[in-house]
Structure formats: C-alpha cells, structure tokens
Write a protein that holds these residues in place. Structure first.
Motif, PDB file in Angstrom:
ATOM      1  N   GLN A 182      15.824  13.527 -13.943  1.00  0.00           N
ATOM      2  CA  GLN A 182      15.022  14.739 -14.100  1.00  0.00           C
ATOM      3  C   GLN A 182      14.329  14.761 -15.463  1.00  0.00           C
ATOM      4  O   GLN A 182      13.168  15.173 -15.575  1.00  0.00           O
ATOM      5  CB  GLN A 182      15.902  15.972 -13.950  1.00  0.00           C
ATOM      6  CG  GLN A 182      15.139  17.297 -14.053  1.00  0.00           C
ATOM      7  CD  GLN A 182      14.069  17.435 -12.985  1.00  0.00           C
ATOM      8  OE1 GLN A 182      14.334  17.207 -11.800  1.00  0.00           O
ATOM      9  NE2 GLN A 182      12.859  17.796 -13.380  1.00  0.00           N
ATOM     10  N   LEU A 183      15.020  14.311 -16.506  1.00  0.00           N
ATOM     11  CA  LEU A 183      14.403  14.277 -17.831  1.00  0.00           C
ATOM     12  C   LEU A 183      13.211  13.324 -17.852  1.00  0.00           C
ATOM     13  O   LEU A 183      12.188  13.606 -18.468  1.00  0.00           O
ATOM     14  CB  LEU A 183      15.437  13.864 -18.874  1.00  0.00           C
ATOM     15  CG  LEU A 183      16.528  14.901 -19.161  1.00  0.00           C
ATOM     16  CD1 LEU A 183      17.636  14.295 -20.005  1.00  0.00           C
ATOM     17  CD2 LEU A 183      15.943  16.124 -19.848  1.00  0.00           C
ATOM     18  N   ALA A 184      13.346  12.187 -17.163  1.00  0.00           N
ATOM     19  CA  ALA A 184      12.221  11.248 -17.080  1.00  0.00           C
ATOM     20  C   ALA A 184      11.068  11.858 -16.291  1.00  0.00           C
ATOM     21  O   ALA A 184       9.895  11.656 -16.626  1.00  0.00           O
ATOM     22  CB  ALA A 184      12.679   9.949 -16.436  1.00  0.00           C
ATOM     23  N   LYS A 185      11.397  12.610 -15.253  1.00  0.00           N
ATOM     24  CA  LYS A 185      10.349  13.275 -14.473  1.00  0.00           C
ATOM     25  C   LYS A 185       9.619  14.306 -15.322  1.00  0.00           C
ATOM     26  O   LYS A 185       8.393  14.431 -15.260  1.00  0.00           O
ATOM     27  CB  LYS A 185      10.952  13.936 -13.237  1.00  0.00           C
ATOM     28  CG  LYS A 185       9.931  14.570 -12.299  1.00  0.00           C
ATOM     29  CD  LYS A 185      10.590  15.101 -11.041  1.00  0.00           C
ATOM     30  CE  LYS A 185       9.559  15.702 -10.085  1.00  0.00           C
ATOM     31  NZ  LYS A 185      10.206  16.182  -8.835  1.00  0.00           N
ATOM     32  N   ASN A 186      10.351  15.043 -16.135  1.00  0.00           N
ATOM     33  CA  ASN A 186       9.719  16.003 -17.042  1.00  0.00           C
ATOM     34  C   ASN A 186       8.780  15.299 -18.021  1.00  0.00           C
ATOM     35  O   ASN A 186       7.693  15.787 -18.321  1.00  0.00           O
ATOM     36  CB  ASN A 186      10.791  16.766 -17.827  1.00  0.00           C
ATOM     37  CG  ASN A 186      11.646  17.652 -16.952  1.00  0.00           C
ATOM     38  OD1 ASN A 186      11.268  17.973 -15.829  1.00  0.00           O
ATOM     39  ND2 ASN A 186      12.814  18.031 -17.442  1.00  0.00           N
ATOM     40  N   ASP A 187       9.206  14.154 -18.514  1.00  0.00           N
ATOM     41  CA  ASP A 187       8.381  13.405 -19.460  1.00  0.00           C
ATOM     42  C   ASP A 187       7.085  12.923 -18.821  1.00  0.00           C
ATOM     43  O   ASP A 187       6.065  12.781 -19.490  1.00  0.00           O
ATOM     44  CB  ASP A 187       9.148  12.192 -19.993  1.00  0.00           C
ATOM     45  CG  ASP A 187      10.035  12.554 -21.170  1.00  0.00           C
ATOM     46  OD1 ASP A 187       9.919  13.679 -21.679  1.00  0.00           O
ATOM     47  OD2 ASP A 187      10.837  11.707 -21.585  1.00  0.00           O
ATOM     48  N   GLY A 188       7.122  12.639 -17.521  1.00  0.00           N
ATOM     49  CA  GLY A 188       5.936  12.163 -16.824  1.00  0.00           C
ATOM     50  C   GLY A 188       5.106  13.261 -16.220  1.00  0.00           C
ATOM     51  O   GLY A 188       4.296  13.011 -15.326  1.00  0.00           O
TER      52      GLY A 188
END
Length: 286
Positions: free
Chosen positions: A160-166
């Motif tokens: 989820q954190l990676a999705k937020n970053d993208g």
C-alpha cells in the motif's frame, strides 16, 4: 467595471478559496514507535558520506543500513528507497514492491528480522544501478528511509505504501530471490535520523575497461526533520535537502498542483480586493 461584476468576482474568489481550504488533508501517520537511524558508508577522515564513482550500467555498491537507537529490539523493519533520474532500482527481490513517480524509481522492502538494541543491519544485496545511457548530470542521489514493520503495517503494509508513492498506480512485486539483511559496521552521523542519502557520480575508465576509481566523499546535507517527519502514508517525492556536491534534488511528482492552486487563489483574492477598493473610492466633485 460594474458593481455587479465586481461583486461576482469577489464572491467567486471567496468560494474558490473556501473550496480549496475545505479539501480533506491527508491523514497524519502515527509516530513510529521505533527509534531508527539510516546509516551508510562514511569517510572516517571527513565524516562525510562516500560518493561512489560508477560507469553507465554499473551497480552502485552502496550500503543502506539501519541502526536501532532504542533500548529494546525492533521486530521487523521496512525501507523506502528512491533513486533519481538515471539511477534505477534492481527490481528483483520478492520482498520489495516497486513503483515509479515522474523521474523517481521507488521501492518499499520489508524484513522480518529482529533488530537488536543499538545493532546495525544492512541489505546483503545490491539495490541501485545506473542506466546504460546514463548522463553525468543525471547520476546524483538516492534517498533511503527506515521505519518499523509495525508502523508500516498500521498504514496498510509496504504494498500500500508503494501504491501511495505511485499516486495510485499498482506497484509491481519483485519476482526474484528474497533480499536479506546482514550485520554491518556503519557509523552514525552527528544527527542520526531515519533518512539518509547515497551519492554517485558518473565517470569513464582512465586506464582500460576495468579501471575503477576510488570512492570519494560527499558532504551530508543538513536535514532538520524529526525521526518521524516525512514518513506519512503518502509519498514524499523530494526530501527537501541539498544533495551534497550534486546540488538540490529534483522537484518531482504531482505535488506542484497544490502550490499552483494556492497561487491562483492569492492572485484572485488580490484582484478582487483591488476592484472593491477602487469601486468604493470617494470621488471629489469641484
């Protein structure tokens, strides 16, 4: 301009400003219960972070370590790695999630290792590589941040954190081996914090294809953020600090839209105020 048009402009400005002010702010992340410091290789003579000389297509042999500053062990840690411009990330580890935002390659990796009090661990594998067609002015900085796995899990986990970053783009999980941690001897900076910088510079061989220059050093930028600052659930696209000899870090992502909106509001408010003041100006009749 008629009084009616002036009034409409002023009303529209107020409505626009009110609407932007009413937009929901991102939820603030809870403080990380762990006290971690991001550490990397430093020159003992100067205390500065080492700058790695690399050629196009080379791996950057940087250590992205973490030290537990607390008195209790930390059960599980995560790292966010952000590589700028012509520095890329090796997308091979199955415990990492990868995404891209503008000129940033971003990875979130998680580890179940227990980090003992005052101990230091670092990834055992390489993470950073230069593009085959890299340009010298585009090989500068990698930023990495550490946090506890407990903190990351409360925000939805590293995927989820990676999705937020993208910015909502679905991240990609690595399909290779698992990235592991290994004990390392890495010195703390004078102001330990969970964010740190790795520097690289593009060079060419000086005496044959295998020539490799010795690493140089780069001044570590001053970062005034607290240990938990800059680690919300949304992605901080730029760390807001100079990149040593490489100059300031690039402005990236979609965060500039908020600044533009604020500028438009201020411009409209100023214009409306001027028109209202002009309309109400007392006229002198001889």
């Amino acid at each position: 301009m008629s009084a009616r048009l002036t009034a409409r402009l002023a009303l529209g400005t107020v409505v626009l400003a009110t609407g932007i002010a009413a937009l929901p702010a991102p939820a603030a992340a809870a403080p990380d219960p762990a006290t971690l410091a991001a550490v990397t290789e430093r020159d003992p003579a100067t205390g500065n972070n080492i700058k790695y000389p690399v050629k196009p297509g080379d791996v950057v042999p940087a250590s992205l370590g973490v030290t537990n500053l607390g008195d209790a062990p930390v059960k599980g840690v995560v790292v966010q790695v952000r590589a700028f411009d012509d520095l890329d990330l090796l997308t091979t580890y199955d415990n990492c999630w990868y995404t891209v935002d503008s000129n940033l390659d971003i990875a979130w990796c998680e580890f179940d290792d227990e980090l003992a009090a005052h101990a230091t661990l670092a990834p055992a594998g390489d993470l950073i590589v230069t593009k085959p067609d890299a340009r010298p002015d585009k090989v500068t900085t990698v930023v990495f941040r550490w946090a506890s796995k407990k903190w990351a899990d409360e925000l939805g986990g590293v995927q989820q954190l990676a999705k937020n970053d993208g910015n909502g783009t679905e991240p990609v999980r690595g399909s290779g081996a698992t990235l592991t941690l290994t004990p390392r001897e890495l010195s703390l900076s004078s102001t330990p914090r969970p964010i740190n910088f790795v520097y690289a510079s593009l060079v060419t061989p000086t005496s044959g294809p295998t020539a490799t220059p010795s690493p140089t050093t780069s001044a570590t930028p001053s970062v005034s953020a607290s240990p938990t600052a800059g680690l919300p659930s949304a992605s901080p696209s730029a760390p807001g600090a100079a990149g040593g000899d490489g100059g300031g870090l690039p402005v990236t992502g979609s965060k500039t839209a908020t600044m533009v909106s604020a500028g438009v509001v201020l411009l409209l408010l100023g214009g409306a105020g001027y028109l209202v003041a002009r309309r109400r100006r007392t006229r002198f009749v001889a």
